[in-house]
Design a protein around this motif. Structure first.
Motif, PDB file in Angstrom:
ATOM      1  N   THR A 101      48.944  43.458  35.542  1.00  0.00           N
ATOM      2  CA  THR A 101      48.858  41.993  35.415  1.00  0.00           C
ATOM      3  C   THR A 101      47.831  41.387  36.360  1.00  0.00           C
ATOM      4  OG1 THR A 101      50.651  41.702  37.030  1.00  0.00           O
ATOM      5  CG2 THR A 101      51.263  41.829  34.691  1.00  0.00           C
ATOM      6  N   LYS A 102      47.590  42.033  37.501  1.00  0.00           N
ATOM      7  CA  LYS A 102      46.673  41.457  38.486  1.00  0.00           C
ATOM      8  C   LYS A 102      45.252  42.003  38.366  1.00  0.00           C
ATOM      9  CE  LYS A 102      50.418  40.896  41.837  1.00  0.00           C
ATOM     10  NZ  LYS A 102      50.522  39.429  41.650  1.00  0.00           N
ATOM     11  N   GLY A 103      45.034  42.980  37.503  1.00  0.00           N
ATOM     12  CA  GLY A 103      43.708  43.536  37.325  1.00  0.00           C
ATOM     13  C   GLY A 103      43.374  44.560  38.399  1.00  0.00           C
ATOM     14  N   LEU A 104      42.077  44.697  38.694  1.00  0.00           N
ATOM     15  CA  LEU A 104      41.617  45.718  39.629  1.00  0.00           C
ATOM     16  C   LEU A 104      41.875  45.275  41.072  1.00  0.00           C
ATOM     17  CD1 LEU A 104      40.230  48.480  39.272  1.00  0.00           C
ATOM     18  CD2 LEU A 104      38.069  47.362  39.819  1.00  0.00           C
ATOM     19  N   ILE A 105      42.697  46.066  41.787  1.00  0.00           N
ATOM     20  CA  ILE A 105      43.035  45.754  43.191  1.00  0.00           C
ATOM     21  C   ILE A 105      42.290  46.736  44.093  1.00  0.00           C
ATOM     22  CG2 ILE A 105      44.894  45.605  44.889  1.00  0.00           C
ATOM     23  CD1 ILE A 105      46.806  44.963  42.642  1.00  0.00           C
ATOM     24  N   PRO A 106      41.506  46.224  45.054  1.00  0.00           N
ATOM     25  CA  PRO A 106      40.734  47.116  45.931  1.00  0.00           C
ATOM     26  C   PRO A 106      41.640  47.860  46.909  1.00  0.00           C
ATOM     27  CG  PRO A 106      40.502  44.846  46.643  1.00  0.00           C
ATOM     28  CD  PRO A 106      41.265  44.793  45.347  1.00  0.00           C
ATOM     29  N   PRO A 107      41.167  48.987  47.445  1.00  0.00           N
ATOM     30  CA  PRO A 107      42.003  49.783  48.373  1.00  0.00           C
ATOM     31  C   PRO A 107      42.366  49.056  49.652  1.00  0.00           C
ATOM     32  CG  PRO A 107      39.749  50.610  48.301  1.00  0.00           C
ATOM     33  CD  PRO A 107      39.861  49.617  47.190  1.00  0.00           C
ATOM     34  N   GLY A 108      41.520  48.120  50.093  1.00  0.00           N
ATOM     35  CA  GLY A 108      41.839  47.382  51.317  1.00  0.00           C
ATOM     36  C   GLY A 108      43.123  46.601  51.226  1.00  0.00           C
ATOM     37  N   VAL A 109      43.594  46.339  49.992  1.00  0.00           N
ATOM     38  CA  VAL A 109      44.837  45.595  49.808  1.00  0.00           C
ATOM     39  C   VAL A 109      46.037  46.535  49.734  1.00  0.00           C
ATOM     40  CG1 VAL A 109      46.101  44.058  48.239  1.00  0.00           C
ATOM     41  CG2 VAL A 109      43.655  43.695  48.651  1.00  0.00           C
ATOM     42  N   PHE A 110      45.935  47.591  48.913  1.00  0.00           N
ATOM     43  CA  PHE A 110      47.136  48.403  48.676  1.00  0.00           C
ATOM     44  C   PHE A 110      47.253  49.629  49.595  1.00  0.00           C
ATOM     45  CE2 PHE A 110      44.079  50.284  45.674  1.00  0.00           C
ATOM     46  CZ  PHE A 110      44.255  51.647  45.878  1.00  0.00           C
ATOM     47  N   ILE A 111      46.150  50.117  50.183  1.00  0.00           N
ATOM     48  CA  ILE A 111      46.245  51.278  51.084  1.00  0.00           C
ATOM     49  C   ILE A 111      47.127  50.977  52.304  1.00  0.00           C
ATOM     50  CG2 ILE A 111      44.962  52.776  52.658  1.00  0.00           C
ATOM     51  CD1 ILE A 111      44.782  53.635  49.771  1.00  0.00           C
ATOM     52  N   PRO A 112      46.962  49.807  52.983  1.00  0.00           N
ATOM     53  CA  PRO A 112      47.878  49.509  54.101  1.00  0.00           C
ATOM     54  C   PRO A 112      49.338  49.466  53.659  1.00  0.00           C
ATOM     55  CG  PRO A 112      45.960  48.066  54.194  1.00  0.00           C
ATOM     56  CD  PRO A 112      45.887  48.786  52.883  1.00  0.00           C
ATOM     57  N   LEU A 113      49.592  48.927  52.439  1.00  0.00           N
ATOM     58  CA  LEU A 113      50.964  48.902  51.940  1.00  0.00           C
ATOM     59  C   LEU A 113      51.488  50.315  51.725  1.00  0.00           C
ATOM     60  CD1 LEU A 113      50.855  46.002  49.310  1.00  0.00           C
ATOM     61  CD2 LEU A 113      51.750  45.933  51.628  1.00  0.00           C
ATOM     62  N   ALA A 114      50.633  51.172  51.167  1.00  0.00           N
ATOM     63  CA  ALA A 114      51.035  52.563  50.937  1.00  0.00           C
ATOM     64  C   ALA A 114      51.343  53.267  52.253  1.00  0.00           C
ATOM     65  CB  ALA A 114      49.933  53.304  50.182  1.00  0.00           C
ATOM     66  N   GLU A 115      50.556  52.963  53.293  1.00  0.00           N
ATOM     67  CA  GLU A 115      50.810  53.580  54.607  1.00  0.00           C
ATOM     68  C   GLU A 115      52.122  53.090  55.196  1.00  0.00           C
ATOM     69  OE1 GLU A 115      47.289  52.488  56.703  1.00  0.00           O
ATOM     70  OE2 GLU A 115      46.190  54.306  56.137  1.00  0.00           O
TER      71      GLU A 115
END
Length: 778
Positions: A569-583
């Motif tokens: 739904t949000k389209g292409l999300i860059p790694p700077g947004v989701f990588i910290p969440l994954a960590e």
């Protein structure tokens, strides 16, 4: 139920300790001493058997020597029968305790004894032929033809006058008495002899003798030992057996100079138990006396120990009731006196800690909140800006430089805040966060207040020089406004902290005012975390690749893989947004392993398609790198995808390398041995040291984009880039420049000798199919 007073507790405690200690010592000593005593008795009996063996051998030799002396006397060799017998009877009287009788035999075996002339014939005896051959021998046990008693015969040859031998006889019971003369038979200890066939030669239980059994059985005695067959061919030793349901110990030794005769000593188990019991009885008596004396001493000690402690307890109770001015009056020169002195010091410290932070000397949060509540109560229409300052990634500083350096940074930061805000503003510390407030009346507008706060933030973010290290610090600042955001102190503090944490991940603006959007952003972050948990399963991640270009000929030599999240739904999300969440949420290792395998498979297909040798560079998270199965994971991926090890490069950050230096060295060495290349990513932005870099089995250093952005116009950055390239080449490392965006930068890097260039100047990160199309076009 009435509680036990302190004095009785001391008495019970000391008594219990002494009793437990005494019982423990009794058990330990008893067990240990029992083993030791048993070993001593065993060793003593082994020595006794050896000594008896030697003494018996000497005794036999002495008897043989007697016979040889008598056989070589003039009267025996040349005297008449009557002279010989008269001489031997005289000698027998001198040695009546040793011999039963003497006898002389001719060459045909006819013999006369000191008891009787013409006593019979002994030519059928086994020893007779041996003596005729010229030897002095000791016979096996025989039944005497003269006395009808069991004897052994010690005989020696005689030369001349048709005489064959001279012999002395020793009754078996005399031999048994000899070998048991030093034996404590009352304790059931006894010794006996056996011959080479295992037959009993001499035994103290002569009552078992049966004359008529000799010719029908191999022993004189009805006595039987099951173990004799086991020992008859052995030199010496000991064993345990049972006799009439009683456990016994046998010790045996071969008698020197005999035909494998052995002396055997029997030691009953109850003898050992009696000896052990006597020792245990003594130990118990001593222990009982010790316990009695200990109770007396306990009573005395409990009284003397309890009195000052009860006094100190009363003083503690007064201090606990809130009297911070209470002090102990005990002045004794012992531990209690020291405890009283320490209590007095502690009350002073408690009084200080009630209001101050021990590390920085700033007011603690409790005092800060109390003072802030009073201050807000006095405010009328003025606004107040409550600020929260937090150090970004403070854990990495502690991990890299140590907690002592971290504490010094906190102290210096507190000093800088104090210098900026002066004494009229209250400052407090909680962990690595600081709180302070400023009043609006000092500023004409919110904009001026923001400028003032930016100046404070800039000042505390200046370089810190600690222990010969220059540490670059980044802090974030959150602001909550009274009364706009809340009128409650706890809510204002929470809102300021939320605003501060909301900008911690930002690389640009490090200050934020609280707004309803902060709470909204937190909710949005939580939703994104939930979506991230399902993203890998739903195959929402895609891979883009950015090329590495040789700085000299500008040809593509490899690719770095970069992950993107194609959110439904949000389209292409860059790694700077989701990588910290994954960590933060523990997904990063699973995602990283997926990227490693998928990209290796795709680059393998690319190389196969174009018959090329491009290498692949993959970023490795700290969680992946420290995993105990990391090496096995890399090996499995290479095996499954069939990508050559030399075509894979793993990128790790500076921070990852210094978490555990020894572990890093070990893993990098293992990767290097397997042919996998490694690179330090974003070099120059972390906390690593060239001292460590030279110990690592690395292939590449990647210069961070922050040094490249303005290095054409910035002399400092240009010098840093040139220095990194030179140092890397001196360490035989290749250098990759990240974030190259124009020709001028590329040319300057080529001049500096940079090996590989990566950036928008050559290619943006694009999907694999676009790369294939571009390579076909080229």
């Amino acid at each position: 139920m009435q509680s036990i007073n302190f004095r009785n507790k001391i008495l019970i405690l000391i008594s219990t300790i002494i009793v437990i200690f005494t019982l423990t010592v009794i058990i330990a000593i008893t067990n240990s001493f029992n083993w030791i005593l048993e070993d001593i008795i065993f060793q003593n009996e082994i020595n006794n058997v050896a000594q008896k063996s030697e003494l018996t051998a000497n005794w036999f030799e002495e008897k043989k020597s007697d016979m040889e002396i008598y056989a070589n006397t003039q009267v025996v060799q040349h005297g008449s029968w009557q002279e010989k017998l008269s001489y031997l009877r005289t000698e027998l009287q001198k040695r009546e305790n040793n011999y039963s009788f003497f006898f002389i035999a001719d060459q045909d075996g006819n013999y006369s004894t000191t008891i009787k002339n013409n006593a019979g014939n002994i030519s059928d005896r086994d020893y007779f032929s041996k003596v005729l051959s010229g030897k002095t021998v000791i016979s096996e046990p025989v039944i005497s033809k003269s006395t009808d008693k069991p004897i052994i015969v010690i005989s020696s040859p005689i030369a001349g006058n048709n005489l064959s031998l001279l012999a002395g006889t020793i009754e078996i019971k005399s031999l048994s008495s000899y070998i048991n003369r030093y034996t404590n038979t009352q304790e059931g200890i006894y010794s006996f002899l056996i011959n080479s066939q295992g037959n009993i030669v001499a035994h103290p239980n002569q009552s078992n003798l049966n004359n008529h059994l000799f010719y029908n059985y191999s022993s004189f005695f009805d006595y039987r030992y099951d173990f004799i067959e086991k020992i008859k061919n052995k030199e010496k030793g000991n064993l345990t057996f049972r006799e009439n349901e009683t456990e016994m110990h046998a010790f045996y030794q071969t008698i020197p100079g005999t035909e494998n005769w052995k002396i055997v000593s029997i030691l009953p188990q109850n003898y050992l138990q009696k000896s052990i019991y006597k020792v245990n009885k003594i130990i118990i008596i001593i222990s009982v006396i010790t316990i009695i004396l200990a109770f007396i001493l306990s009573f005395y000690l409990s009284h003397n120990i309890a009195k000052p402690i009860i006094q100190l307890k009363n003083t503690f109770q007064k201090g606990a009731s809130g009297n911070l001015n209470i002090r102990s009056e005990i002045n004794s020169n012992d531990e209690i006196g020291e405890a009283a002195e320490s209590f007095n010091k502690m009350m002073g410290v408690i009084k200080d800690l009630t209001y101050n932070d021990s590390l920085t000397g700033l007011p603690n949060i409790s005092f800060f909140k109390k003072e802030l509540e009073n201050h807000l109560y006095e405010l009328k229409n003025d606004k107040l800006y409550l600020c929260a300052v937090g150090i970004d990634d403070f854990k990495s500083i502690n991990d890299s430089f140590g907690h002592n350096t971290g504490d010094q940074i906190l102290q210096k930061l507190a000093d800088r805040l104090s210098n900026e805000l002066k004494s009229e503003h209250l400052i407090s510390r909680v962990g690595d966060e600081f709180y302070f407030y400023i009043k609006e009346r000092k500023f004409k507008s919110k904009t001026i207040a923001e400028k003032r706060l930016h100046k404070i933030l800039s000042h505390i973010n200046s370089d810190y020089f600690i222990n010969e290290n220059i540490i670059y610090l980044k802090s974030s600042l959150g602001v909550s406004v009274y009364p706009d955001d809340s009128k409650k102190v706890d809510t204002l503090l929470k809102n300021a902290s939320l605003a501060m944490h909301s900008v911690k991940k930002s690389s640009s603006d490090k200050m934020s005012f609280y707004s309803i959007n902060v709470d909204k952003n937190i909710s949005e972050k939580k939703k994104l975390e939930n979506d991230l948990a399902a993203a890998l399963k739903n195959e929402e991640f895609i891979l883009h690749y950015q090329s590495f270009n040789d700085s000299q000929n500008e040809k593509i030599i490899g690719f770095e893989v970069l992950i993107r999240w194609q959110h439904p739904t949000k389209g292409l999300i860059p790694p700077g947004v989701f990588i910290p969440l994954a960590e933060e949420n523990g997904f990063i290792k699973e995602i990283g392993n997926w990227v490693l395998e998928r990209s290796c498979r795709e680059i393998k297909k690319l190389n196969d398609y174009f018959d090329s040798d491009y290498y692949l560079s993959v970023n490795v998270s700290p969680e992946q790198f420290i995993d105990k199965d990391f090496i096995r994971t890399v090996e499995n991926v290479l095996q499954k995808t069939e990508l050559k090890a030399e075509n894979l490069e793993l990128e790790i950050t500076e921070r990852t390398t210094v978490e555990n230096i020894d572990y890093t060295i070990d893993v990098l060495n293992k990767l290097n041995k397997r042919g996998v290349k490694t690179a330090i990513d974003d070099f120059g932005t972390g906390y690593s040291s060239l001292n460590y870099i030279k110990r690592f089995a690395l292939n590449t250093l990647k210069i961070d984009k922050s040094f490249i952005d303005d290095f054409i116009n910035n002399n400092n950055n240009r010098a840093i880039v040139n220095t990194i390239i030179t140092l890397a080449h001196n360490l035989n490392l290749k250098v990759v420049a990240e974030g190259v965006e124009n020709k001028e930068q590329a040319q300057q890097l080529k001049t500096f000798g940079c090996d590989i260039i990566q950036g928008y100047y050559y290619s943006r990160p694009i999907p694999l199919e676009h790369i294939i199309y571009k390579l076909k076009s080229d």
